[in-house]
Design a protein around this motif. Structure first.
Motif, PDB file in Angstrom:
ATOM      1  N   LYS A  97       0.771  -1.451   0.011  1.00  0.00           N
ATOM      2  CA  LYS A  97      -0.149  -0.008   0.095  1.00  0.00           C
ATOM      3  C   LYS A  97       0.902   1.187  -0.189  1.00  0.00           C
ATOM      4  O   LYS A  97       0.490   2.312  -0.452  1.00  0.00           O
ATOM      5  CB  LYS A  97      -1.013   0.102   1.047  1.00  0.00           C
ATOM      6  N   ALA A  98       2.280   1.089   0.478  1.00  0.00           N
ATOM      7  CA  ALA A  98       2.967   2.300   0.587  1.00  0.00           C
ATOM      8  C   ALA A  98       3.968   2.469  -0.584  1.00  0.00           C
ATOM      9  O   ALA A  98       4.767   3.401  -0.854  1.00  0.00           O
ATOM     10  CB  ALA A  98       3.819   2.268   1.861  1.00  0.00           C
ATOM     11  N   GLY A  99       3.369   1.641  -1.701  1.00  0.00           N
ATOM     12  CA  GLY A  99       4.233   1.771  -2.974  1.00  0.00           C
ATOM     13  C   GLY A  99       5.607   1.301  -2.658  1.00  0.00           C
ATOM     14  O   GLY A  99       6.812   1.766  -3.658  1.00  0.00           O
ATOM     15  N   GLY A 145      -2.203  -3.956  -7.875  1.00  0.00           N
ATOM     16  CA  GLY A 145      -2.320  -2.414  -7.865  1.00  0.00           C
ATOM     17  C   GLY A 145      -3.512  -1.807  -7.415  1.00  0.00           C
ATOM     18  O   GLY A 145      -3.652  -1.006  -6.610  1.00  0.00           O
ATOM     19  N   GLU A 146      -4.759  -2.359  -8.023  1.00  0.00           N
ATOM     20  CA  GLU A 146      -6.082  -2.226  -7.552  1.00  0.00           C
ATOM     21  C   GLU A 146      -6.263  -2.411  -6.419  1.00  0.00           C
ATOM     22  O   GLU A 146      -6.810  -1.910  -5.445  1.00  0.00           O
ATOM     23  CB  GLU A 146      -6.992  -2.659  -8.742  1.00  0.00           C
ATOM     24  N   LYS A 147      -5.964  -3.722  -5.672  1.00  0.00           N
ATOM     25  CA  LYS A 147      -6.102  -4.562  -4.666  1.00  0.00           C
ATOM     26  C   LYS A 147      -5.553  -3.500  -3.433  1.00  0.00           C
ATOM     27  O   LYS A 147      -6.136  -3.391  -2.396  1.00  0.00           O
ATOM     28  CB  LYS A 147      -5.811  -5.940  -4.683  1.00  0.00           C
ATOM     29  N   LYS A 440     -12.015 -27.494 -18.139  1.00  0.00           N
ATOM     30  CA  LYS A 440     -11.047 -26.531 -18.387  1.00  0.00           C
ATOM     31  C   LYS A 440     -11.527 -24.995 -17.666  1.00  0.00           C
ATOM     32  O   LYS A 440     -12.445 -24.719 -18.226  1.00  0.00           O
ATOM     33  CB  LYS A 440     -10.702 -26.413 -19.627  1.00  0.00           C
ATOM     34  N   ILE A 441     -10.823 -24.914 -16.854  1.00  0.00           N
ATOM     35  CA  ILE A 441     -11.206 -23.631 -16.152  1.00  0.00           C
ATOM     36  C   ILE A 441     -10.023 -22.547 -16.006  1.00  0.00           C
ATOM     37  O   ILE A 441      -8.879 -23.024 -15.776  1.00  0.00           O
ATOM     38  CB  ILE A 441     -11.686 -23.844 -14.608  1.00  0.00           C
ATOM     39  N   GLU A 442     -10.305 -21.311 -16.366  1.00  0.00           N
ATOM     40  CA  GLU A 442      -9.260 -20.435 -16.235  1.00  0.00           C
ATOM     41  C   GLU A 442      -9.733 -18.940 -15.788  1.00  0.00           C
ATOM     42  O   GLU A 442     -10.695 -18.462 -16.287  1.00  0.00           O
ATOM     43  CB  GLU A 442      -8.694 -20.187 -17.781  1.00  0.00           C
ATOM     44  N   LEU A 443      -9.443 -18.626 -14.445  1.00  0.00           N
ATOM     45  CA  LEU A 443      -9.804 -17.586 -14.015  1.00  0.00           C
ATOM     46  C   LEU A 443      -8.926 -16.354 -14.421  1.00  0.00           C
ATOM     47  O   LEU A 443      -7.672 -16.375 -14.246  1.00  0.00           O
ATOM     48  CB  LEU A 443      -9.749 -17.652 -12.631  1.00  0.00           C
ATOM     49  N   SER A 444      -9.415 -15.277 -15.032  1.00  0.00           N
ATOM     50  CA  SER A 444      -8.664 -14.037 -15.182  1.00  0.00           C
ATOM     51  C   SER A 444      -8.113 -13.422 -14.147  1.00  0.00           C
ATOM     52  O   SER A 444      -8.403 -13.096 -13.025  1.00  0.00           O
ATOM     53  CB  SER A 444      -9.661 -13.023 -15.947  1.00  0.00           C
ATOM     54  N   PRO A 445      -6.444 -13.448 -14.306  1.00  0.00           N
ATOM     55  CA  PRO A 445      -5.840 -12.674 -13.227  1.00  0.00           C
ATOM     56  C   PRO A 445      -6.440 -11.110 -13.084  1.00  0.00           C
ATOM     57  O   PRO A 445      -5.978 -10.542 -12.010  1.00  0.00           O
ATOM     58  CB  PRO A 445      -4.434 -12.574 -13.790  1.00  0.00           C
ATOM     59  N   LEU A 446      -6.992 -10.648 -14.155  1.00  0.00           N
ATOM     60  CA  LEU A 446      -7.741  -9.265 -14.004  1.00  0.00           C
ATOM     61  C   LEU A 446      -8.747  -9.285 -12.777  1.00  0.00           C
ATOM     62  O   LEU A 446      -9.005  -8.116 -12.045  1.00  0.00           O
ATOM     63  CB  LEU A 446      -8.179  -8.773 -15.150  1.00  0.00           C
ATOM     64  N   ALA A 447      -9.153 -10.349 -12.619  1.00  0.00           N
ATOM     65  CA  ALA A 447     -10.338 -10.633 -11.466  1.00  0.00           C
ATOM     66  C   ALA A 447     -10.048 -11.149 -10.246  1.00  0.00           C
ATOM     67  O   ALA A 447     -10.386 -10.958  -9.206  1.00  0.00           O
ATOM     68  CB  ALA A 447     -11.557 -11.225 -12.397  1.00  0.00           C
ATOM     69  N   VAL A 448      -9.040 -12.181 -10.389  1.00  0.00           N
ATOM     70  CA  VAL A 448      -8.765 -12.747  -9.067  1.00  0.00           C
ATOM     71  C   VAL A 448      -7.148 -12.855  -9.121  1.00  0.00           C
ATOM     72  O   VAL A 448      -6.590 -13.402  -9.758  1.00  0.00           O
ATOM     73  CB  VAL A 448      -9.284 -14.489  -9.513  1.00  0.00           C
ATOM     74  N   PHE A 449      -6.650 -12.151  -7.817  1.00  0.00           N
ATOM     75  CA  PHE A 449      -5.397 -12.235  -7.575  1.00  0.00           C
ATOM     76  C   PHE A 449      -5.230 -13.154  -6.364  1.00  0.00           C
ATOM     77  O   PHE A 449      -3.936 -13.874  -6.275  1.00  0.00           O
ATOM     78  CB  PHE A 449      -5.013 -10.761  -6.911  1.00  0.00           C
ATOM     79  N   ASP A 450      -6.112 -13.596  -5.577  1.00  0.00           N
ATOM     80  CA  ASP A 450      -5.924 -14.602  -4.476  1.00  0.00           C
ATOM     81  C   ASP A 450      -7.237 -15.192  -4.158  1.00  0.00           C
ATOM     82  O   ASP A 450      -8.145 -14.887  -4.809  1.00  0.00           O
ATOM     83  CB  ASP A 450      -5.181 -13.537  -3.373  1.00  0.00           C
ATOM     84  N   ASP A 451      -7.414 -15.993  -3.020  1.00  0.00           N
ATOM     85  CA  ASP A 451      -8.494 -16.690  -2.635  1.00  0.00           C
ATOM     86  C   ASP A 451      -9.620 -15.901  -2.183  1.00  0.00           C
ATOM     87  O   ASP A 451     -10.652 -16.105  -2.669  1.00  0.00           O
ATOM     88  CB  ASP A 451      -8.103 -17.820  -1.512  1.00  0.00           C
ATOM     89  N   GLU A 452      -9.404 -14.652  -1.676  1.00  0.00           N
ATOM     90  CA  GLU A 452     -10.380 -13.713  -1.227  1.00  0.00           C
ATOM     91  C   GLU A 452     -11.127 -13.119  -2.633  1.00  0.00           C
ATOM     92  O   GLU A 452     -12.194 -13.177  -2.560  1.00  0.00           O
ATOM     93  CB  GLU A 452      -9.398 -12.353  -0.752  1.00  0.00           C
TER      94      GLU A 452
END
Length: 475
Positions: A97-99, A145-147, A440-452
């Motif tokens: 968060k502090a960059g 960056g968004e998160k 075959k499942i693919e989650l977009s990294p734009l939507a999913v960074f982690d389990d949360e």
């Protein structure tokens, strides 16, 4: 003294005047190219390297006191360590968060071993979408960056061979949604290839046979490119380092980052529990109180196979080349514009121009390429730290078309990782009798960074079940 005589004096003194044998056939531009390459070589140092690494084969000395490296385990051993992990993860989030963090990817290779024509990072690896390797990282960096509320700068080390094509690929794809100023390309250094007779090779009449100087060259290239100066100006203290062929790796890990900071480590590493004594991963070891990595080919079989009283491997910690590195450490190592890391010999088939000017493509190794490895900086650090990683969540290298560490295995692991994230969110995932995901499942990294993020995605899309045999790219 004309240019030719100056170059002749330099090369003849080193016994390398064969590099000028076609000088009179070259155009002015070609002469400038060759002269620049020759003048960039430290010939006294090169002469020593040829003596030590080409005319003789160095052997890795195994210290008498070599032992397995200590590490923080994947799961905390006790309540005290659990509290430390919680504090570290919180600290990692604070730093993000502090960059204070940027990402660093080494991406100098081509996709030749995959039967692919182009930079390796442009290879389409997505199990459903065909998302290229670069896109996995770019989109994950965007989401991070968004998160955490601060955009991350992404440093990408290319080679002379693929720099132009890599930059063009990013421009063609709109930098995958990143701001162009978030992406900093720089080029690793090179080393000349040397024949077994100790003579440097020409790739053409006007050019030496040059090859990348290994990922150890990343550190010096960061200084020479101005990347370190930019990090300092932006207040970035830490670099999250990973390789371009591993799309499963988290681009940043709050826990890893936080432990690195709390332990006051200068260079940290993720380790994986090896699948066997001879798995092709470097071994984390300790000698003379210092952490170092011994390559799998150099660790004696007796040590590789040695066991603890409970039957587990003593040298269990293998390196997947995932690091956290402090900027101040890189600045110290590269002060004065040089960096002294050990060299490693690689015997290769290197095309070359012979005495008559004909291009020869050997069918057996004929030359030595010298490379430095970034992990050889670890013994130079005052403090280091190793954290165990979950192989299924951090390591799926794309090195071969099929088999071990392949395109196939990487896609399977990406599917499995995304399936587990959805299962943790309560989504029913179809599986075969042996436990493999039957879709075959693919989650977009734009939507999913982690389990949360996966839980939030499933909830917002009302996702409760994946159909057997489905092919879904979930954006």
């Amino acid at each position: 003294m004309d240019a030719y005589q100056k170059l002749l004096n330099i090369t003849a003194a080193a016994g390398q005047d064969q590099l000028l044998r076609f000088w009179n056939e070259l155009s002015a531009a070609e002469k400038d190219e060759l002269a620049g390459q020759i003048e960039a070589i430290d010939f006294p140092e090169m002469t020593n390297l040829i003596r030590d690494y080409v005319l003789s084969k160095p052997k890795t000395a195994i210290p008498d006191d070599l032992g397995p490296a200590p590490y923080f385990p994947l799961k905390p051993r006790d309540a005290e360590q659990a509290a430390l992990y919680k504090r570290a993860a919180e600290r990692g989030v604070e730093l993000l968060k502090a960059g204070k963090v940027s990402c660093l990817t080494v991406a100098g290779g081509q996709g030749t071993r995959l039967g692919f024509d182009g930079p390796k990072g442009t290879y389409p690896i997505g199990p459903v979408s065909g998302r290229p390797l670069f896109a996995y990282f770019a989109e994950s960096i965007r989401r991070a960056g968004e998160k955490f509320g601060r955009p991350l700068t992404w440093y990408i080390m290319t080679s002379l061979l693929n720099r132009e094509a890599t930059e063009a690929f990013f421009k063609e794809n709109g930098f995958f949604g990143l701001a162009p100023e978030q992406v900093f390309f720089f080029t690793q250094g090179t080393m000349p290839a040397c024949g077994y007779d100790g003579k440097l090779l020409l790739a053409s009449k006007s050019s030496l046979s040059l090859s990348p100087d290994g990922h150890g060259g990343t550190l010096l290239a960061l200084r020479k490119s101005g990347a370190l100066d930019r990090m300092a100006a932006e207040g970035v203290d830490y670099l999250s380092y990973f390789q371009v062929d591993n799309p499963l790796v988290p681009v940043v890990s709050p826990l890893f980052l936080g432990l690195h900071d709390l332990e006051q480590s200068e260079m940290s590493a993720i380790m994986l529990a090896k699948t066997g004594p001879f798995e092709k991963l470097g071994n984390f070891c300790v000698t003379n109180g210092r952490l170092e990595i011994i390559e799998y080919s150099d660790l004696p079989a007796a040590l590789a196979e040695s066991r603890n009283p409970d039957g587990s491997l003593r040298f269990i910690a293998g390196s997947p080349a995932i690091h956290m590195i402090s900027r101040s450490f890189i600045e110290q190592l590269t002060a004065g514009g040089s960096l002294k890391l050990p060299w490693h010999r690689a015997d290769k088939k290197v095309p070359y121009v012979d005495d008559t000017g004909c291009l020869i493509k050997p069918d057996a190794p004929n030359a030595v390429k010298l490379e430095s490895f970034i992990f050889d900086a670890m013994p130079l650090a005052k403090r280091t730290m190793v954290l165990e990683g979950d192989r299924s969540s951090v390591f799926a290298p794309t090195k071969n078309p099929t088999g071990v560490d392949s395109v196939e295995s990487c896609r399977e692991m990406l599917i499995e990782r995304d399936a587990k994230r959805l299962e943790a969110a309560g989504v029913r995932i179809p599986r075969t009798a042996d436990g493999r995901v039957d879709a075959k499942i693919e989650l977009s990294p734009l939507a999913v960074f982690d389990d949360e993020d996966a839980a939030a995605y499933a909830a917002s899309h009302g996702l409760t079940e994946i159909a057997r045999g489905a092919e879904l790219s979930l954006d």
